[in-house]
Design a protein around this motif. Structure first.
Motif, mmCIF file in Angstrom:
data_model
loop_
_atom_site.group_PDB
_atom_site.id
_atom_site.type_symbol
_atom_site.label_atom_id
_atom_site.label_comp_id
_atom_site.label_asym_id
_atom_site.label_seq_id
_atom_site.Cartn_x
_atom_site.Cartn_y
_atom_site.Cartn_z
ATOM 1 N N VAL A 1 0.831 -1.201 0.000
ATOM 2 C CA VAL A 1 0.000 0.000 0.000
ATOM 3 C C VAL A 1 0.866 1.252 0.000
ATOM 4 N N ALA A 2 0.428 2.252 -0.776
ATOM 5 C CA ALA A 2 1.045 3.570 -0.796
ATOM 6 C C ALA A 2 -0.043 4.603 -0.492
ATOM 7 N N ILE A 3 0.351 5.697 0.149
ATOM 8 C CA ILE A 3 -0.593 6.758 0.498
ATOM 9 C C ILE A 3 -0.082 8.083 -0.038
ATOM 10 N N GLY A 4 -1.009 8.969 -0.372
ATOM 11 C CA GLY A 4 -0.670 10.315 -0.804
ATOM 12 C C GLY A 4 -1.483 11.317 -0.015
ATOM 13 N N TYR A 5 -0.918 12.515 0.173
ATOM 14 C CA TYR A 5 -1.617 13.552 0.937
ATOM 15 C C TYR A 5 -0.948 14.896 0.689
ATOM 16 N N ARG A 6 -1.641 15.949 1.078
ATOM 17 C CA ARG A 6 -1.108 17.304 0.951
ATOM 18 C C ARG A 6 -0.414 17.661 2.258
ATOM 19 N N ALA A 7 0.838 18.097 2.176
ATOM 20 C CA ALA A 7 1.621 18.497 3.345
ATOM 21 C C ALA A 7 2.109 19.932 3.145
ATOM 22 N N GLU B 1 5.024 20.977 2.553
ATOM 23 C CA GLU B 1 5.975 21.064 1.439
ATOM 24 C C GLU B 1 5.340 20.749 0.082
ATOM 25 N N GLY B 2 4.050 20.439 0.057
ATOM 26 C CA GLY B 2 3.346 20.133 -1.187
ATOM 27 C C GLY B 2 2.771 18.731 -1.146
ATOM 28 N N TRP B 3 2.481 18.184 -2.324
ATOM 29 C CA TRP B 3 1.938 16.833 -2.403
ATOM 30 C C TRP B 3 3.023 15.820 -2.068
ATOM 31 N N VAL B 4 2.661 14.829 -1.262
ATOM 32 C CA VAL B 4 3.595 13.790 -0.846
ATOM 33 C C VAL B 4 2.959 12.432 -1.098
ATOM 34 N N GLU C 1 9.966 1.781 -6.816
ATOM 35 C CA GLU C 1 10.027 0.316 -6.715
ATOM 36 C C GLU C 1 10.123 -0.142 -5.263
ATOM 37 N N ASN C 2 10.961 0.532 -4.478
ATOM 38 C CA ASN C 2 11.179 0.164 -3.078
ATOM 39 C C ASN C 2 10.582 1.237 -2.174
ATOM 40 N N GLU C 3 10.857 1.151 -0.893
ATOM 41 C CA GLU C 3 10.333 2.117 0.068
ATOM 42 C C GLU C 3 10.622 3.542 -0.413
ATOM 43 N N PHE C 4 9.621 4.436 -0.267
ATOM 44 C CA PHE C 4 9.789 5.795 -0.787
ATOM 45 C C PHE C 4 8.972 6.819 -0.006
ATOM 46 N N LYS C 5 9.420 8.062 -0.123
ATOM 47 C CA LYS C 5 8.659 9.247 0.272
ATOM 48 C C LYS C 5 9.024 10.305 -0.748
ATOM 49 N N ILE C 6 8.054 10.670 -1.588
ATOM 50 C CA ILE C 6 8.301 11.542 -2.729
ATOM 51 C C ILE C 6 7.480 12.815 -2.580
ATOM 52 N N THR C 7 8.139 13.954 -2.696
ATOM 53 C CA THR C 7 7.440 15.242 -2.690
ATOM 54 C C THR C 7 7.197 15.652 -4.131
ATOM 55 N N GLY C 8 5.952 15.999 -4.428
ATOM 56 C CA GLY C 8 5.571 16.429 -5.764
ATOM 57 C C GLY C 8 4.964 15.310 -6.588
ATOM 58 N N VAL C 9 4.055 15.692 -7.483
ATOM 59 C CA VAL C 9 3.378 14.706 -8.334
ATOM 60 C C VAL C 9 3.668 14.930 -9.813
ATOM 61 N N GLU C 10 4.478 15.935 -10.115
ATOM 62 C CA GLU C 10 4.786 16.248 -11.508
ATOM 63 C C GLU C 10 6.019 15.484 -11.974
ATOM 64 N N ASN C 11 6.051 15.223 -13.267
ATOM 65 C CA ASN C 11 7.233 14.653 -13.920
ATOM 66 C C ASN C 11 7.767 13.401 -13.230
ATOM 67 N N CYS C 12 6.880 12.508 -12.857
ATOM 68 C CA CYS C 12 7.301 11.289 -12.152
ATOM 69 C C CYS C 12 8.369 10.540 -12.937
ATOM 70 N N GLY D 1 -1.832 9.370 14.644
ATOM 71 C CA GLY D 1 -2.284 10.617 15.247
ATOM 72 C C GLY D 1 -3.418 11.256 14.467
ATOM 73 N N GLN D 2 -3.828 12.404 14.943
ATOM 74 C CA GLN D 2 -4.937 13.160 14.362
ATOM 75 C C GLN D 2 -4.658 13.482 12.895
ATOM 76 N N LEU D 3 -5.626 13.238 12.033
ATOM 77 C CA LEU D 3 -5.449 13.521 10.612
ATOM 78 C C LEU D 3 -5.394 15.023 10.377
ATOM 79 N N GLN D 4 -4.450 15.454 9.555
ATOM 80 C CA GLN D 4 -4.231 16.873 9.291
ATOM 81 C C GLN D 4 -4.848 17.335 7.982
ATOM 82 N N SER D 5 -5.181 16.396 7.108
ATOM 83 C CA SER D 5 -5.760 16.739 5.813
ATOM 84 C C SER D 5 -7.165 16.180 5.712
ATOM 85 N N ARG D 6 -7.933 16.737 4.817
ATOM 86 C CA ARG D 6 -9.277 16.207 4.568
ATOM 87 C C ARG D 6 -9.219 15.066 3.560
#
Length: 142
Positions: free
Chosen positions: A36-42, A44-47, A95-106, A65-70
Motif C-alpha cells: 500500500v502507498a498513500i498520498g496527501y497534501r503536506a 511542502e506540497g503533495w507527498v 520500486e522500493n520504500e519511498f517518500k516523494i514530494t511532488g506529483v509532476e514529472n514522475c 495521530g490526528q489527521l491533518q488533511s481532509r
C-alpha cells in the motif's frame, strides 16, 4: 474500602482504555499480502509514500495521530495475484520504500506514476479503509 494500589491500578486502566486513537488505517481483507502507498497534501506540497506490506486479514496504521488533511489518496497492489486498488489521481511511486514530494514529472525524476483513489475524510480525526477481494466494495469507516 479499596486498597490504594487497587484504586491506582483501576484508574490507570480506565483512563488508558478511554483514550481515543486517531489514525489513518488500512485493513487487508484479502487472503494475500498487499502493498500500500498513500498520498496527501503536506506543508511542502503533495507527498506520496509507501510501501506498507500488509499481510492477509491484518491492518496497518499509515498515519499515526490526528489527521491533518481532509483528503487522502491510496494505491494498493496484491502481491500474489497482481490485482490493484487504484483511482484517477496520478501520483509518483518507486520500486522500493519511498517518500516523494511532488506529483509532476514522475518518469523524468526516475519514478513510476500510478492512479490513487481519493478518500474524503471530512473533518474526521481518524479513518479506516478496508481492502477486499471484490473491487469497488471497499468500506470506509471513521
Amino acid at each position: 474500602m479499596w486498597p490504594a494500589a487497587a484504586v491506582a491500578l483501576f484508574s490507570s486502566f480506565f483512563f488508558q482504555t478511554g483514550d481515543a486513537r486517531a489514525d489513518f488505517r488500512v485493513c487487508n481483507g484479502t487472503q494475500n499480502l498487499v502493498g500500500v502507498a498513500i498520498g496527501y497534501r503536506a506543508k511542502e506540497g503533495w507527498v506520496s509514500e509507501g510501501w506498507w506490506q500488509i499481510p492477509a486479514t491484518t491492518c496497518a496504521t499509515l498515519i499515526e495521530g490526528q489527521l491533518q488533511s481532509r483528503y487522502y489518496y491510496l494505491y494498493a497492489e496484491d502481491a500474489a495475484r497482481g490485482g490493484r486498488w487504484a483511482g484517477e489521481v496520478k501520483m509518483c511511486v518507486a520500486e522500493n520504500e519511498f517518500k516523494i514530494t511532488g506529483v509532476e514529472n514522475c518518469f523524468a525524476r526516475g519514478f513510476q506514476q500510478m492512479g490513487f483513489k481519493e478518500y474524503d475524510t471530512g473533518q474526521q480525526g481518524s479513518w479506516m479503509v478496508q481492502l477486499s477481494d471484490t473491487p469497488g466494495t471497499q468500506e470506509n469507516q471513521n
